[in-house]
Structure formats: structure tokens, C-alpha cells
Design a protein around this motif. Structure first.
Motif, PDB file in Angstrom:
ATOM      1  N   HIS A   1       6.274 -13.557  20.503  1.00 17.28           N
ATOM      2  CA  HIS A   1       6.287 -12.083  20.041  1.00 17.28           C
ATOM      3  C   HIS A   1       7.510 -11.410  20.333  1.00 17.28           C
ATOM      4  CE1 HIS A   1       2.222 -12.674  17.994  1.00 17.28           C
ATOM      5  NE2 HIS A   1       1.681 -12.610  19.109  1.00 17.28           N
ATOM      6  N   GLU A   2       8.038 -11.564  21.561  1.00 16.90           N
ATOM      7  CA  GLU A   2       9.269 -11.106  21.998  1.00 16.90           C
ATOM      8  C   GLU A   2      10.341 -11.671  21.112  1.00 16.90           C
ATOM      9  OE1 GLU A   2       9.367 -11.728  26.139  1.00 16.90           O
ATOM     10  OE2 GLU A   2       8.005 -10.289  26.709  1.00 16.90           O
ATOM     11  N   MET A   3      10.370 -12.803  20.906  1.00 16.03           N
ATOM     12  CA  MET A   3      11.493 -13.286  20.170  1.00 16.03           C
ATOM     13  C   MET A   3      11.354 -12.885  18.580  1.00 16.03           C
ATOM     14  SD  MET A   3      12.014 -17.309  21.464  1.00 16.03           S
ATOM     15  CE  MET A   3      10.421 -17.789  20.744  1.00 16.03           C
ATOM     16  N   ARG A   4      10.217 -12.790  18.070  1.00 12.40           N
ATOM     17  CA  ARG A   4      10.013 -12.155  16.965  1.00 12.40           C
ATOM     18  C   ARG A   4      10.393 -10.676  16.721  1.00 12.40           C
ATOM     19  NH1 ARG A   4       4.475 -10.817  14.538  1.00 12.40           N
ATOM     20  NH2 ARG A   4       5.053  -9.352  12.515  1.00 12.40           N
ATOM     21  N   LEU A   5      10.098  -9.945  17.763  1.00 13.20           N
ATOM     22  CA  LEU A   5      10.336  -8.746  17.677  1.00 13.20           C
ATOM     23  C   LEU A   5      12.159  -8.431  17.697  1.00 13.20           C
ATOM     24  CD1 LEU A   5      10.002  -5.564  18.066  1.00 13.20           C
ATOM     25  CD2 LEU A   5       9.520  -5.839  20.472  1.00 13.20           C
ATOM     26  N   THR A   6      12.594  -9.167  18.483  1.00 11.29           N
ATOM     27  CA  THR A   6      14.068  -9.360  18.713  1.00 11.29           C
ATOM     28  C   THR A   6      14.651  -9.486  17.229  1.00 11.29           C
ATOM     29  OG1 THR A   6      13.867  -9.614  20.880  1.00 11.29           O
ATOM     30  CG2 THR A   6      16.101  -9.966  19.789  1.00 11.29           C
ATOM     31  N   ARG A   7      14.129 -10.575  16.610  1.00  7.01           N
ATOM     32  CA  ARG A   7      14.670 -10.958  15.312  1.00  7.01           C
ATOM     33  C   ARG A   7      14.496  -9.970  14.192  1.00  7.01           C
ATOM     34  NH1 ARG A   7      12.073 -15.533  15.142  1.00  7.01           N
ATOM     35  NH2 ARG A   7      10.317 -14.776  13.757  1.00  7.01           N
ATOM     36  N   GLU A   8      13.255  -9.178  14.257  1.00  3.01           N
ATOM     37  CA  GLU A   8      12.941  -8.335  13.105  1.00  3.01           C
ATOM     38  C   GLU A   8      13.961  -7.052  13.412  1.00  3.01           C
ATOM     39  OE1 GLU A   8      11.236  -9.022  10.785  1.00  3.01           O
ATOM     40  OE2 GLU A   8      10.002 -10.678  11.261  1.00  3.01           O
ATOM     41  N   ARG A   9      13.873  -6.730  14.871  1.00  2.00           N
ATOM     42  CA  ARG A   9      14.747  -5.400  15.021  1.00  2.00           C
ATOM     43  C   ARG A   9      16.243  -5.646  14.522  1.00  2.00           C
ATOM     44  NH1 ARG A   9      13.462  -3.508  20.590  1.00  2.00           N
ATOM     45  NH2 ARG A   9      11.756  -2.649  19.204  1.00  2.00           N
ATOM     46  N   ALA A  10      16.849  -6.806  14.893  1.00  2.00           N
ATOM     47  CA  ALA A  10      18.185  -7.404  14.452  1.00  2.00           C
ATOM     48  C   ALA A  10      18.215  -7.253  13.158  1.00  2.00           C
ATOM     49  CB  ALA A  10      18.579  -8.742  14.996  1.00  2.00           C
TER      50      ALA A  10
END
Length: 136
Positions: A84-93
Motif C-alpha cells: 500500500h505504501e508503494m502504491r500510494l507513492t506511485r499514485e502520488r507521483a
């Protein structure tokens, strides 16, 4: 039919991307909440295992089994949290890139509108009549 500007299209995409980002944040928060609950349950199991109360000693195997299951669940939740942390980082980018592109498109549209306005003023200053009838 009215043509949509590139900046308007990108603005809609930014809104959708920010919504996806919020969904990723919610998933991360939910996983963190579940981990906190599991950790609290693990603490209770450890306290029961270490208790000198005869009732707790009678159920020590049961507490140990519960602690083992909770440990496995905590490991699974830790993995999910990382995803979820990686997904959040990707979506934010993605959202940040789309927003940058939208701002660039908006700036280009404004520059084009300003240029067209200048060209219109120049055309009005140096315009020649469309026909000889207008000169009379």
C-alpha cells in the motif's frame, strides 16, 4: 461542438488521480489500523503467557497458538502495508506529474491567447479593407 482544452482534460485526470491517491491512503490507514489491533492482541497473549495465575497456565498452549497465528497475520499485514505504501507513492507521483502537465498546458494556452490578442490588435491597426466598396 466545443473543443475541450488540453488543460481541462488534464484537470479532470488530476482529479481522478487524486481520488485514486486518497483511496490508496485509506487502504494504507486501514492496514495500519489492523496491524495495531493485531499487535495489541499479541501483547495480551504475551501477558497471559507470562502470567503466574493458574488459570492462565492451564491455557498456555492455547495462548501460544494464538500468538503464533497473530504473528503470521502481523507478517501478512506488514507485507500488505508495504504494498500500500508503494502504491500510494506511485499514485502520488502520477498525480504530481499530471498536475505539472496541466499547469504547463494552461500556461501554453494562456500564452497562445495572449499572442492571439496581440495579433488581433496588430491586424486592427494595419488592416486593409476587404474590398474597394468599404473605402467609399
Amino acid at each position: 461542438m466545443i473543443e475541450k482544452k488540453r488543460s481541462d482534460k488534464l484537470k479532470r485526470l488530476v482529479a481522478v488521480q487524486r481520488h485514486l491517491e486518497k483511496m490508496a491512503e485509506y487502504d494504507l490507514a486501514e492496514t495500519s489500523r489492523q496491524r495495531a489491533e493485531v499487535n495489541a492482541a499479541m501483547d495480551v497473549a504475551i501477558l497471559a503467557l507470562g502470567s503466574l495465575d493458574p488459570i492462565h497456565r492451564a491455557f498456555s498452549q492455547s495462548y501460544a497458538d494464538r500468538f503464533g497465528r497473530l504473528s503470521i497475520k502481523d507478517q501478512q499485514l506488514t507485507g500488505m502495508q508495504q504494498v500500500h505504501e508503494m502504491r500510494l507513492t506511485r499514485e502520488r507521483a502520477k498525480g504530481d506529474r499530471l498536475e505539472e502537465n496541466m499547469l504547463d498546458a494552461l500556461q501554453a494556452e494562456r500564452r497562445e491567447a495572449d499572442d492571439n490578442a496581440v495579433y488581433d490588435v496588430i491586424d486592427q491597426q494595419f488592416a486593409t479593407p476587404a474590398s474597394s466598396k468599404l473605402q467609399k
